[in-house]
Design a protein around this motif. Structure first.
Motif, short mmCIF file in Angstrom:
data_model
loop_
_atom_site.label_atom_id
_atom_site.label_comp_id
_atom_site.label_asym_id
_atom_site.label_seq_id
_atom_site.Cartn_x
_atom_site.Cartn_y
_atom_site.Cartn_z
N PRO A 1 43.13 42.08 8.71
CA PRO A 1 42.81 42.33 7.30
C PRO A 1 41.60 43.24 7.15
N ALA A 2 41.66 44.11 6.16
CA ALA A 2 40.58 45.06 5.92
C ALA A 2 39.49 44.47 5.03
N ASP A 3 39.82 43.44 4.29
CA ASP A 3 38.87 42.83 3.36
C ASP A 3 38.55 41.40 3.76
N GLY A 4 37.29 41.03 3.61
CA GLY A 4 36.90 39.65 3.79
C GLY A 4 36.58 39.24 5.22
N VAL A 5 36.68 40.15 6.18
CA VAL A 5 36.37 39.83 7.57
C VAL A 5 35.88 41.11 8.25
N TYR A 6 35.10 40.96 9.28
CA TYR A 6 34.59 42.12 10.02
C TYR A 6 35.76 42.89 10.63
N PRO A 7 35.58 44.19 10.87
CA PRO A 7 36.70 45.00 11.38
C PRO A 7 37.03 44.68 12.84
N ALA A 8 38.29 44.81 13.16
CA ALA A 8 38.75 44.69 14.54
C ALA A 8 38.36 45.96 15.29
N THR A 9 38.43 45.90 16.62
CA THR A 9 38.12 47.07 17.45
C THR A 9 39.39 47.54 18.15
N ASP A 10 39.27 48.62 18.90
CA ASP A 10 40.45 49.17 19.58
C ASP A 10 41.09 48.19 20.56
N ASP A 11 40.28 47.31 21.16
CA ASP A 11 40.82 46.39 22.16
C ASP A 11 40.88 44.95 21.66
N TYR A 12 40.84 44.75 20.35
CA TYR A 12 40.77 43.41 19.78
C TYR A 12 41.56 43.37 18.47
N VAL A 13 42.33 42.35 18.26
CA VAL A 13 42.98 42.09 16.98
C VAL A 13 42.58 40.69 16.54
N HIS A 14 42.52 40.49 15.22
CA HIS A 14 42.14 39.18 14.71
C HIS A 14 43.24 38.14 14.95
N ALA A 15 44.48 38.55 14.79
CA ALA A 15 45.57 37.59 14.95
C ALA A 15 46.85 38.32 15.31
N VAL A 16 47.74 37.59 15.96
CA VAL A 16 49.08 38.09 16.28
C VAL A 16 50.08 37.05 15.82
N GLU A 17 51.02 37.51 15.04
CA GLU A 17 52.12 36.65 14.60
C GLU A 17 53.31 36.91 15.54
N VAL A 18 53.89 35.85 16.05
CA VAL A 18 55.04 35.97 16.94
C VAL A 18 56.25 35.42 16.20
N ARG A 19 57.28 36.24 16.06
CA ARG A 19 58.52 35.83 15.39
C ARG A 19 59.67 35.89 16.40
N GLY A 20 60.52 34.92 16.35
CA GLY A 20 61.73 34.93 17.16
C GLY A 20 61.52 34.59 18.62
N ALA A 21 60.39 34.03 18.98
CA ALA A 21 60.17 33.64 20.37
C ALA A 21 60.92 32.34 20.65
N GLU A 22 61.55 32.27 21.79
CA GLU A 22 62.26 31.06 22.19
C GLU A 22 61.46 30.23 23.18
N ARG A 23 60.46 30.87 23.82
CA ARG A 23 59.68 30.17 24.84
C ARG A 23 58.20 30.47 24.67
N LEU A 24 57.37 29.49 24.97
CA LEU A 24 55.93 29.67 25.06
C LEU A 24 55.49 29.23 26.45
N LEU A 25 54.59 29.99 27.05
CA LEU A 25 54.06 29.64 28.37
C LEU A 25 52.54 29.55 28.25
N PHE A 26 51.98 28.41 28.58
CA PHE A 26 50.54 28.19 28.54
C PHE A 26 50.04 28.22 29.97
N VAL A 27 49.26 29.24 30.30
CA VAL A 27 48.77 29.42 31.67
C VAL A 27 47.36 28.87 31.77
N ALA A 28 47.15 27.98 32.71
CA ALA A 28 45.84 27.38 32.94
C ALA A 28 44.82 28.46 33.31
N GLY A 29 43.57 28.12 33.20
CA GLY A 29 42.52 29.03 33.63
C GLY A 29 42.78 29.49 35.06
N THR A 30 42.84 30.79 35.24
CA THR A 30 43.18 31.38 36.54
C THR A 30 41.95 32.09 37.09
#
Length: 128
Positions: free
Chosen positions: A8-37
């Motif tokens: 979002p451009a309003d109400g929050v600090y700007p994102a950078t080239d290597d950072y996004v505030h959030a990602v929405e995932v649609r249509g995923a059938e699987r989630l994989l949670f990887v432990a600290g590596t």
């Protein structure tokens, strides 16, 4: 699967080239949670330098993802645990290289690791 970045451009600090505030995932059938590596080799020994450990971490993450039929392109969230704040720049560069410049929501935390030779630990969430 569709992945949509939300910076979002309003109400929050700007994102950078290597950072996004959030990602929405649609249509995923699987989630994989990887432990600290960690940056350990196949015998469980840590790399001697920060660069070696980051290389090992990303190699280990790729192997774990492959075991689930995924690649780094499936990563939708990443948390880095750094033993020292001075590791942030190298960690960000390694992440950018490993993800081919693709930005995902990420957090870096400075923390004492369980073993002093472990300089960085990274956990990821992947979707597919």
């Amino acid at each position: 699967m569709e992945v949509i970045a939300h910076n979002p451009a309003d109400g929050v600090y700007p994102a950078t080239d290597d950072y996004v505030h959030a990602v929405e995932v649609r249509g995923a059938e699987r989630l994989l949670f990887v432990a600290g590596t960690m940056g350990l080799d196949a015998q469980g020994r840590p790399g001697a330098t920060l660069t070696e450990q980051l290389d090992l971490i990303w190699s280990n993450i790729r192997a774990i993802l492959a075991s689930a039929g995924m690649t780094v392109n499936n990563i939708v969230r990443l948390t880095s645990y750094l033993r020292d704040p001075s590791y942030a720049e190298a960690n960000a560069a390694a992440r950018g290289a490993a993800l081919g410049g693709r930005a995902v929501p990420t957090t870096a935390i400075v923390a004492q690791t369980l073993v002093s030779d472990w300089l960085v630990e990274i956990e990821v969430i992947a979707a597919g």
